[in-house]
Design an enzyme around this catalytic site. Sequence first.
Site, mmCIF file in Angstrom:
data_model
loop_
_atom_site.group_PDB
_atom_site.id
_atom_site.type_symbol
_atom_site.label_atom_id
_atom_site.label_comp_id
_atom_site.label_asym_id
_atom_site.label_seq_id
_atom_site.Cartn_x
_atom_site.Cartn_y
_atom_site.Cartn_z
ATOM 1 C CD GLU A 7 46.867 -58.219 82.728
ATOM 2 O OE1 GLU A 7 47.891 -58.649 83.303
ATOM 3 O OE2 GLU A 7 46.573 -57.013 82.665
ATOM 4 C CE LYS A 33 53.622 -55.962 89.049
ATOM 5 N NZ LYS A 33 54.450 -56.227 87.854
ATOM 6 C CD GLU A 56 58.415 -63.189 83.649
ATOM 7 O OE1 GLU A 56 59.015 -62.508 84.483
ATOM 8 O OE2 GLU A 56 57.176 -63.383 83.693
ATOM 9 C CD GLU A 79 51.793 -54.589 85.765
ATOM 10 O OE1 GLU A 79 51.900 -55.829 85.887
ATOM 11 O OE2 GLU A 79 50.798 -54.034 85.248
#
Length: 444
Positions: free
Chosen positions: A431, A203, A253, A297
């Site tokens: 996104e 990734k 986050e 993911e």
Amino acid sequence: MEPLRGEEVTVAETTVTTRGCPVDHAPVRTVLDTDTRPRFAWATGTETIAARGAAATITGSGGSRFGDVRTAARTLFDDHDVPETLPSVARPRLFGGFAFHDGDHDGESPWEGFPGAGFFLPAVQLTVRDGDAWLTVSATGPEADRTADERLAAWRTELSTLADEPQSEPPGIAGRERTPSQSAWRRQVRAAIEKVDRGDLRKVVLAQALRVSLEAELSVPDVLARLAETYPDCYRFMFSPVDAGTFFGATPERLVSVRGRTVRTEALAGSTGRGDTPAEDEWLAKELLESEKDRHEHQLVADAIRDQLAPFATSIRTGERTVRRLATVQHLRTSITAELGDDEHVLDLVEALHPTPAVGGLPPDAALRTIRDTEAFDRGWYAAPIGWLDGSGNGTFAVGIRSAVARDRTATLFAGAGIVSDSDPDREWDEVQLKYRPMLDELE
């Protein structure tokens, strides 16, 4: 009031005195609105902090920046006069953060003046938690005790006279410049997917930059006040170094919180939009929870965080995978809690966890090389740790996403998307546009 301009000091030779008291009036936004540097703002659902002026500063650079800051912070707090009666909410903290990459910033980038790592012990710190407000001041030098006492008295008087000023309107956007273009983005994503398919990567998170010219002057404290209404559960932050722009945002986050031997963090990866109706919102959330691409993911991120915590922890607990809803986007989220085997400084955990696969990729070194080779702009402090630490080694750091850096009448916004084997370039582009919205909405 005395001018409070940041001045770098040799920490090892500095004696610091701190004083504090409760106050009845805490006009946080007004305290920040006077552009006294350095300045820092930090706000969560339960706590709001305004910090300005430096009693001491710590900077670092390169791959050793985490350890250098940790060592200097310990030295600073070891030689620090803090009244034992001062409660934890009012005790002094170092505020600041780190650059995403090890190297120096591009001289042409909006990050000019931002160090590889930069923290300061504020001369004035105003903290509001659960309705109670505290004023904390610090001073250095041969007459630090007298200076701190005088500063505390002067600011108690100042706070009682400051009024909450009306918020300014968003400045408006006069022009936009994207890096990369959509066609270049498609090429970047396809090249990254080829690396995943070859096994070079599992990734990688590729980011974009959106440079906007503003029609009027920007008040970042006012932006933070508006973000508090739209994103009350996010970490809202602002950092203005001396002779630099201002980095600000509202990030969902958390990188890590350390209190004693308890560590709290989370995996936040996998995204979709919000629906126009409650039914559509629920459908999108269900689709996200069932999406093979997004689940894959997300699991990569959660597993990597557990692996990064394992050398420090005696136990690690993972919560259920849920959907985190924000104003413009929904994310998959998994909470992670660990108990440490020994006392660890929060920066030990920050160094171990940065960058998480949610903002970097896997394997980490290969992902960082891909990011450096692919992105045609300087990430600076975007997607890097920003937050605070105290004299006990406790602290909280967020990941600096949903963010922008502004100087004069220019702001540069950043957002990224995680690329895995079945990513679609156009969906990832959409996104990223969703992730720009928190900052764009406060500028337009």
